[in-house]
Design a protein around this motif. Structure first.
Motif, PDB file in Angstrom:
ATOM      1  N   ARG A  46       0.855  -1.183   0.000  1.00  0.00           N
ATOM      2  CA  ARG A  46       0.000   0.000   0.000  1.00  0.00           C
ATOM      3  C   ARG A  46       0.899   1.243   0.000  1.00  0.00           C
ATOM      4  O   ARG A  46       2.119   1.159   0.142  1.00  0.00           O
ATOM      5  N   THR A  47       0.296   2.403  -0.096  1.00  0.00           N
ATOM      6  CA  THR A  47       1.007   3.662   0.092  1.00  0.00           C
ATOM      7  C   THR A  47       0.162   4.531   1.028  1.00  0.00           C
ATOM      8  O   THR A  47      -1.012   4.253   1.266  1.00  0.00           O
ATOM      9  N   ALA A  48       0.776   5.560   1.562  1.00  0.00           N
ATOM     10  CA  ALA A  48       0.068   6.464   2.468  1.00  0.00           C
ATOM     11  C   ALA A  48       0.677   7.854   2.341  1.00  0.00           C
ATOM     12  O   ALA A  48       1.803   8.020   1.836  1.00  0.00           O
ATOM     13  N   ARG A  49      -0.070   8.861   2.797  1.00  0.00           N
ATOM     14  CA  ARG A  49       0.488  10.218   2.794  1.00  0.00           C
ATOM     15  C   ARG A  49      -0.181  11.050   3.874  1.00  0.00           C
ATOM     16  O   ARG A  49      -1.395  11.002   4.060  1.00  0.00           O
ATOM     17  N   ARG A  50       0.637  11.776   4.583  1.00  0.00           N
ATOM     18  CA  ARG A  50       0.150  12.741   5.576  1.00  0.00           C
ATOM     19  C   ARG A  50      -0.346  13.963   4.813  1.00  0.00           C
ATOM     20  O   ARG A  50       0.387  14.573   4.039  1.00  0.00           O
ATOM     21  N   LEU A  51      -1.618  14.336   5.012  1.00  0.00           N
ATOM     22  CA  LEU A  51      -2.236  15.393   4.224  1.00  0.00           C
ATOM     23  C   LEU A  51      -2.354  16.717   4.971  1.00  0.00           C
ATOM     24  O   LEU A  51      -2.211  17.785   4.382  1.00  0.00           O
ATOM     25  N   PHE A  52      -2.682  16.640   6.257  1.00  0.00           N
ATOM     26  CA  PHE A  52      -2.968  17.856   7.018  1.00  0.00           C
ATOM     27  C   PHE A  52      -2.809  17.541   8.491  1.00  0.00           C
ATOM     28  O   PHE A  52      -3.156  16.445   8.942  1.00  0.00           O
ATOM     29  N   GLU A  53      -2.274  18.484   9.233  1.00  0.00           N
ATOM     30  CA  GLU A  53      -2.167  18.298  10.679  1.00  0.00           C
ATOM     31  C   GLU A  53      -2.601  19.560  11.385  1.00  0.00           C
ATOM     32  O   GLU A  53      -2.388  20.665  10.899  1.00  0.00           O
ATOM     33  N   GLY A  54      -3.221  19.385  12.514  1.00  0.00           N
ATOM     34  CA  GLY A  54      -3.715  20.528  13.271  1.00  0.00           C
ATOM     35  C   GLY A  54      -4.638  20.070  14.382  1.00  0.00           C
ATOM     36  O   GLY A  54      -4.357  19.086  15.069  1.00  0.00           O
ATOM     37  N   GLN A  55      -5.760  20.766  14.539  1.00  0.00           N
ATOM     38  CA  GLN A  55      -6.741  20.408  15.555  1.00  0.00           C
ATOM     39  C   GLN A  55      -8.123  20.279  14.920  1.00  0.00           C
ATOM     40  O   GLN A  55      -8.521  21.132  14.126  1.00  0.00           O
ATOM     41  N   ALA A  56      -8.796  19.200  15.277  1.00  0.00           N
ATOM     42  CA  ALA A  56     -10.205  19.084  14.920  1.00  0.00           C
ATOM     43  C   ALA A  56     -11.007  19.781  16.013  1.00  0.00           C
ATOM     44  O   ALA A  56     -10.693  19.656  17.198  1.00  0.00           O
ATOM     45  N   LEU A  57     -12.019  20.548  15.613  1.00  0.00           N
ATOM     46  CA  LEU A  57     -12.817  21.291  16.584  1.00  0.00           C
ATOM     47  C   LEU A  57     -14.214  20.700  16.683  1.00  0.00           C
ATOM     48  O   LEU A  57     -14.862  20.439  15.672  1.00  0.00           O
ATOM     49  N   VAL A  58     -14.646  20.460  17.921  1.00  0.00           N
ATOM     50  CA  VAL A  58     -16.016  20.017  18.166  1.00  0.00           C
ATOM     51  C   VAL A  58     -16.638  20.948  19.199  1.00  0.00           C
ATOM     52  O   VAL A  58     -15.935  21.592  20.000  1.00  0.00           O
ATOM     53  N   ALA A  59     -17.954  21.020  19.166  1.00  0.00           N
ATOM     54  CA  ALA A  59     -18.651  21.884  20.118  1.00  0.00           C
ATOM     55  C   ALA A  59     -18.386  21.422  21.544  1.00  0.00           C
ATOM     56  O   ALA A  59     -18.362  20.220  21.836  1.00  0.00           O
ATOM     57  N   ALA A  60     -18.182  22.378  22.432  1.00  0.00           N
ATOM     58  CA  ALA A  60     -17.972  22.043  23.841  1.00  0.00           C
ATOM     59  C   ALA A  60     -19.173  21.324  24.425  1.00  0.00           C
ATOM     60  O   ALA A  60     -19.041  20.586  25.414  1.00  0.00           O
ATOM     61  N   ALA A  61     -20.335  21.507  23.804  1.00  0.00           N
ATOM     62  CA  ALA A  61     -21.514  20.788  24.260  1.00  0.00           C
ATOM     63  C   ALA A  61     -21.375  19.292  24.033  1.00  0.00           C
ATOM     64  O   ALA A  61     -22.023  18.476  24.707  1.00  0.00           O
ATOM     65  N   VAL A  62     -20.535  18.899  23.059  1.00  0.00           N
ATOM     66  CA  VAL A  62     -20.272  17.481  22.813  1.00  0.00           C
ATOM     67  C   VAL A  62     -19.240  16.965  23.807  1.00  0.00           C
ATOM     68  O   VAL A  62     -19.400  15.911  24.414  1.00  0.00           O
ATOM     69  N   TRP A  63     -18.149  17.737  23.956  1.00  0.00           N
ATOM     70  CA  TRP A  63     -17.068  17.342  24.879  1.00  0.00           C
ATOM     71  C   TRP A  63     -16.261  18.579  25.218  1.00  0.00           C
ATOM     72  O   TRP A  63     -15.851  19.323  24.325  1.00  0.00           O
ATOM     73  N   VAL A  64     -15.992  18.755  26.495  1.00  0.00           N
ATOM     74  CA  VAL A  64     -15.231  19.924  26.918  1.00  0.00           C
ATOM     75  C   VAL A  64     -13.735  19.661  26.934  1.00  0.00           C
ATOM     76  O   VAL A  64     -12.937  20.568  27.207  1.00  0.00           O
ATOM     77  N   GLY A  65     -13.349  18.417  26.631  1.00  0.00           N
ATOM     78  CA  GLY A  65     -11.928  18.109  26.585  1.00  0.00           C
ATOM     79  C   GLY A  65     -11.442  17.471  27.868  1.00  0.00           C
ATOM     80  O   GLY A  65     -12.170  17.353  28.852  1.00  0.00           O
ATOM     81  N   ALA A  66     -10.190  17.024  27.812  1.00  0.00           N
ATOM     82  CA  ALA A  66      -9.603  16.326  28.959  1.00  0.00           C
ATOM     83  C   ALA A  66      -9.434  17.291  30.121  1.00  0.00           C
ATOM     84  O   ALA A  66      -9.104  18.463  29.933  1.00  0.00           O
TER      85      ALA A  66
END
Length: 368
Positions: free
Chosen positions: A348-368
């Motif tokens: 197979r092959t693979a490639r790193r496309l984008f790195e950063g942070q995914a953002l979700v509503a705090a109503a879903v999860w406030v984080g660790a």
């Protein structure tokens, strides 16, 4: 970096693995609770919505996938890999199967996230596939101890070329169903049709296309428009689920259904059309291809009757699909119960496309 008001930032890497694309996370960056984790993944991808307009998903099962990776505590593995299929138009995350395409990106991801030390040349990453409780060794190009994505390897369904990622599997027979032939038979008859139910890394129902009134060479869109064909496939699949030890599979993505026909091109072994679970796809999955290739070498199976195989215990089996072919390397031997597959390898092959942070509503999860 501080999260914007009302949102939670989660470190994330978007990668292409094989012919799929998905979000890769460190397990430590996601909720430990599975139910909460799944709600976060739905929010990241933008499900349920056929366009996934409010997330990073690509509105297709092949681009709505997630890899969750952690340093392994097992002595025989470097990292643990949990695959999650985020359903596009339903509020559901399926962790029952694994994905061999997304697996192709796990080795490079693990090295670049600091979970595995690279060496000059090639680095082997031992991966424990949590979903199927099986092992894979990924060999990644790391000249100078750095992951490279540039190379001459080409795979069907991906433009251009890239560095190869060699995936080698052992002991994956029955990884989900508990046995290579979970029904105990090489051929079962369901709805008057002979089928081979097999699991060598991925549960698959193999059916001769001609037994469903088609050639097996039709275009994907033509098959997806055939309502009667899809009705028959659904009926067979629902009845095969209990035979394979999977129970009610109405809401599961496994088993997959692969229709087979004799190969069209010289040097190829078998032609396939794969439904996952009710939509015909333009390629065949990595481990699905391993299961189909294995069926080709089992005397008496639906696939063996149509396959053109090379001689010898070591075989390169070229599996045709709508957008190209997939070559599987199988090592076989004669065991007490007949032919056994001892190792499967593929490129197979693979490639790193984008790195950063995914953002979700705090109503879903406030984080660790």
């Amino acid at each position: 970096m501080r999260s914007p008001p009302g949102q939670t930032r989660i470190p994330c890497v978007l990668m292409r693995g094989g012919t799929s694309k998905g979000a890769y996370f460190l397990a430590s960056d996601l909720p430990a609770d599975a139910a909460l984790r799944d709600r976060v993944l739905l929010a990241v991808m933008g499900s349920p919505d056929p366009r996934q307009i409010d997330g990073v998903g690509g509105a297709n099962p092949l681009t709505s996938k997630v890899a969750i990776v952690a340093r392994s505590l097992r002595p025989d593995a470097d990292v643990d890999y949990l695959f999650a299929q985020v359903v596009v138009d339903e509020p559901r995350v399926d962790v029952s199967p694994t994905c061999g395409n997304i697996l192709a990106g796990v080795g490079p991801f693990a090295i670049e996230q600091g979970l595995v030390d690279a060496i000059d040349g090639k680095t082997q990453v031992r991966i424990y596939m949590v979903n199927t409780e099986s092992l894979c060794v990924a060999t990644v190009d790391t000249p100078g101890g750095i992951v490279t994505y540039d190379g001459a390897a080409r795979i069907s369904g991906v433009p251009g070329s890239a560095a190869p990622v060699l995936l080698s599997f052992t002991d994956i027979a029955g990884s989900t169903c508990g046995a290579l032939l979970p029904s105990g038979k090489v051929v079962d008859t369901i709805d008057g049709v002979g089928v081979t139910c097999i699991d060598n890394g991925m549960p698959v129902i193999v059916i001769a296309a001609r037994d469903l009134g088609i050639t097996g060479y039709e275009a994907r869109d033509e098959l997806n428009a055939d309502a009667e064909l899809k009705r028959r496939i659904k009926s067979i699949r629902l009845k095969a689920g209990p035979l394979m030890g999977l129970g009610d599979v109405a809401d599961k993505v496994v088993p997959k259904v692969t229709l087979v026909a004799a190969p069209r091109e010289e040097g190829r072994a078998i032609c396939t059309r794969t439904f996952i679970p009710k939509v015909c796809h333009d390629a065949i999955g990595v481990l699905g291809a391993v299961s189909v290739a294995t069926a080709c070498v089992l005397p008496g199976s639906v696939a063996a009757a149509l396959a053109r195989l090379p001689e010898g215990a070591s075989k390169l089996i070229s599996v045709e699909h709508p957008t190209g072919e997939f070559t599987i390397g199988l090592e076989t031997r004669m065991g007490a119960g007949g032919i056994e597959v001892t190792n499967a390898a593929l490129l197979r092959t693979a490639r790193r496309l984008f790195e950063g942070q995914a953002l979700v509503a705090a109503a879903v999860w406030v984080g660790a």
